[in-house]
Motif scaffolding. Structure first.
Motif, PDB file in Angstrom:
ATOM      1  N   UNK A 142      12.517  -0.185   9.620  1.00 58.11           N
ATOM      2  CA  UNK A 142      11.916  -0.701   8.385  1.00 58.11           C
ATOM      3  C   UNK A 142      12.131   0.256   7.202  1.00 58.11           C
ATOM      4  N   UNK A 143      13.144   1.126   7.307  1.00 59.13           N
ATOM      5  CA  UNK A 143      13.453   2.062   6.217  1.00 59.13           C
ATOM      6  C   UNK A 143      13.652   1.300   4.900  1.00 59.13           C
ATOM      7  N   UNK A 144      12.965   1.769   3.848  1.00 51.84           N
ATOM      8  CA  UNK A 144      13.093   1.166   2.524  1.00 51.84           C
ATOM      9  C   UNK A 144      12.262  -0.086   2.327  1.00 51.84           C
ATOM     10  N   UNK A 145      11.537  -0.509   3.337  1.00 51.78           N
ATOM     11  CA  UNK A 145      10.664  -1.690   3.230  1.00 51.78           C
ATOM     12  C   UNK A 145       9.275  -1.243   2.792  1.00 51.78           C
ATOM     13  N   UNK A 146       8.519  -2.180   2.238  1.00 49.50           N
ATOM     14  CA  UNK A 146       7.173  -1.857   1.750  1.00 49.50           C
ATOM     15  C   UNK A 146       6.146  -2.844   2.289  1.00 49.50           C
ATOM     16  N   UNK A 147       4.907  -2.393   2.290  1.00 49.80           N
ATOM     17  CA  UNK A 147       3.751  -3.239   2.604  1.00 49.80           C
ATOM     18  C   UNK A 147       2.719  -2.982   1.530  1.00 49.80           C
ATOM     19  N   UNK A 148       2.016  -4.032   1.122  1.00 47.57           N
ATOM     20  CA  UNK A 148       0.993  -3.886   0.098  1.00 47.57           C
ATOM     21  C   UNK A 148      -0.215  -4.744   0.410  1.00 47.57           C
ATOM     22  N   UNK A 149      -1.362  -4.329  -0.107  1.00 51.68           N
ATOM     23  CA  UNK A 149      -2.606  -5.074   0.107  1.00 51.68           C
ATOM     24  C   UNK A 149      -3.596  -4.743  -0.991  1.00 51.68           C
ATOM     25  N   UNK A 150      -4.462  -5.709  -1.277  1.00 53.32           N
ATOM     26  CA  UNK A 150      -5.568  -5.467  -2.203  1.00 53.32           C
ATOM     27  C   UNK A 150      -6.680  -4.755  -1.444  1.00 53.32           C
ATOM     28  N   UNK A 151      -7.089  -3.621  -1.982  1.00 49.65           N
ATOM     29  CA  UNK A 151      -8.233  -2.874  -1.457  1.00 49.65           C
ATOM     30  C   UNK A 151      -9.287  -2.879  -2.545  1.00 49.65           C
ATOM     31  N   UNK A 152     -10.524  -3.148  -2.160  1.00 49.41           N
ATOM     32  CA  UNK A 152     -11.570  -3.202  -3.177  1.00 49.41           C
ATOM     33  C   UNK A 152     -12.909  -2.747  -2.621  1.00 49.41           C
ATOM     34  N   UNK A 153     -13.821  -2.475  -3.542  1.00 49.80           N
ATOM     35  CA  UNK A 153     -15.188  -2.164  -3.143  1.00 49.80           C
ATOM     36  C   UNK A 153     -15.810  -3.372  -2.457  1.00 49.80           C
ATOM     37  N   UNK A 154     -15.399  -4.569  -2.861  1.00 51.58           N
ATOM     38  CA  UNK A 154     -15.953  -5.779  -2.254  1.00 51.58           C
ATOM     39  C   UNK A 154     -15.454  -6.019  -0.829  1.00 51.58           C
ATOM     40  N   UNK A 155     -14.121  -5.894  -0.602  1.00 51.12           N
ATOM     41  CA  UNK A 155     -13.627  -6.187   0.752  1.00 51.12           C
ATOM     42  C   UNK A 155     -13.742  -4.990   1.696  1.00 51.12           C
ATOM     43  N   UNK A 156     -13.980  -3.806   1.160  1.00 51.19           N
ATOM     44  CA  UNK A 156     -14.220  -2.584   1.928  1.00 51.19           C
ATOM     45  C   UNK A 156     -13.096  -2.237   2.903  1.00 51.19           C
ATOM     46  N   UNK A 157     -11.920  -2.818   2.694  1.00 50.11           N
ATOM     47  CA  UNK A 157     -10.784  -2.515   3.558  1.00 50.11           C
ATOM     48  C   UNK A 157     -10.221  -1.135   3.253  1.00 50.11           C
ATOM     49  N   UNK A 158      -9.616  -0.561   4.269  1.00 53.64           N
ATOM     50  CA  UNK A 158      -8.907   0.703   4.144  1.00 53.64           C
ATOM     51  C   UNK A 158      -7.470   0.468   4.590  1.00 53.64           C
ATOM     52  N   UNK A 159      -6.575   1.346   4.151  1.00 51.77           N
ATOM     53  CA  UNK A 159      -5.199   1.275   4.628  1.00 51.77           C
ATOM     54  C   UNK A 159      -4.830   2.627   5.215  1.00 51.77           C
ATOM     55  N   UNK A 160      -4.179   2.582   6.383  1.00 48.52           N
ATOM     56  CA  UNK A 160      -3.639   3.782   7.011  1.00 48.52           C
ATOM     57  C   UNK A 160      -2.148   3.836   6.694  1.00 48.52           C
ATOM     58  N   UNK A 161      -1.742   4.920   6.027  1.00 50.52           N
ATOM     59  CA  UNK A 161      -0.350   5.167   5.702  1.00 50.52           C
ATOM     60  C   UNK A 161       0.059   6.421   6.478  1.00 50.52           C
ATOM     61  N   UNK A 162       0.879   6.276   7.519  1.00 51.49           N
ATOM     62  CA  UNK A 162       1.237   7.443   8.331  1.00 51.49           C
ATOM     63  C   UNK A 162       2.193   8.385   7.612  1.00 51.49           C
ATOM     64  N   UNK A 163       2.355   9.608   8.137  1.00 57.00           N
ATOM     65  CA  UNK A 163       3.366  10.507   7.585  1.00 57.00           C
ATOM     66  C   UNK A 163       4.742   9.824   7.640  1.00 57.00           C
ATOM     67  N   UNK A 164       5.574  10.112   6.633  1.00 56.84           N
ATOM     68  CA  UNK A 164       6.902   9.514   6.574  1.00 56.84           C
ATOM     69  C   UNK A 164       6.984   8.333   5.622  1.00 56.84           C
ATOM     70  N   UNK A 165       5.902   8.051   4.925  1.00 54.09           N
ATOM     71  CA  UNK A 165       5.836   6.928   3.983  1.00 54.09           C
ATOM     72  C   UNK A 165       5.468   7.438   2.604  1.00 54.09           C
ATOM     73  N   UNK A 166       6.022   6.794   1.564  1.00 54.53           N
ATOM     74  CA  UNK A 166       5.578   7.040   0.191  1.00 54.53           C
ATOM     75  C   UNK A 166       4.375   6.142  -0.059  1.00 54.53           C
TER      76      UNK A 166
END
Length: 183
Positions: free
Chosen positions: A95-119
């Motif tokens: 998946x080199x050069x590919x991206x993932x995105x998501x809305x994070x908010x105080x309302x949805x309280x979601x978190x995102x884990x971005x491992x080492x090796x990612x911008x």
């Protein structure tokens, strides 16, 4: 288990949705539990630093990474909303050069884990946002690099509302084709 793990288009990047206990008094949720994180999100990740930023609507920060001392990041929003993005910079990854995105908010309280090796970067979609994140390594400014946020080769679909406000170092980011990446 007090969290739900949601897969993204990048297998190692995960959304974490906590179980929220809410009643007339307010709410409570466990925002981090080392044992649970180890079991269901990222075995072996240990956090050494917490960061807190505030940004106004239309601010775009990123895409940042450290070429040495790569950082894993567990990110969340405690006020407002952001569109959060991770880009795979591991040259030998499918998946080199590919991206993932998501809305994070105080309302949805979601978190995102971005491992080492990612911008990593984010764009503020609300009037303002407070952004908290844990890192698995310390900040080393001499190893910090910036990938150009609007590189056509990445094709990130930022939910822009006009021209974003960008720091000079982010505007000077490198194209993927010219960036230092991980082996």
């Amino acid at each position: 288990m007090n969290i739900k793990v949601i897969e993204t288009s990048l297998p190692e990047v995960r959304l974490i949705e906590p179980k929220v206990f809410e009643d007339a008094r307010g709410f409570f949720f466990e925002s981090y539990n080392a044992r649970t994180f180890e079991q269901v999100v990222a075995a072996g990740a240990q956090f050494v630093q917490d960061n807190h930023s505030h940004s106004f609507k239309g601010v775009l920060r990123g895409l940042h990474y450290q070429i040495e001392h790569p950082q894993g990041k567990l990110v969340r929003v405690v006020s407002g909303e952001v569109f959060d993005v991770a880009v795979d910079l591991r040259r030998n990854s499918p998946t080199f050069g590919k991206w993932a995105g998501a809305l994070l908010s105080a309302d949805n309280k979601r978190q995102m884990w971005i491992p080492p090796g990612f911008a990593h970067g984010f764009y503020v979609t609300s009037d303002g946002a407070e952004f908290l994140y844990k890192t698995t390594d310390y900040w080393f400014p001499e190893h910090e690099r910036t990938l150009l946020w609007n590189d056509p080769a990445l094709g990130i679909e930022w939910p822009l509302d006009g021209a974003p406000q960008i720091a000079a170092k982010d505007e000077a980011g490198r194209l993927l084709a010219d960036a230092e990446v991980y082996a």
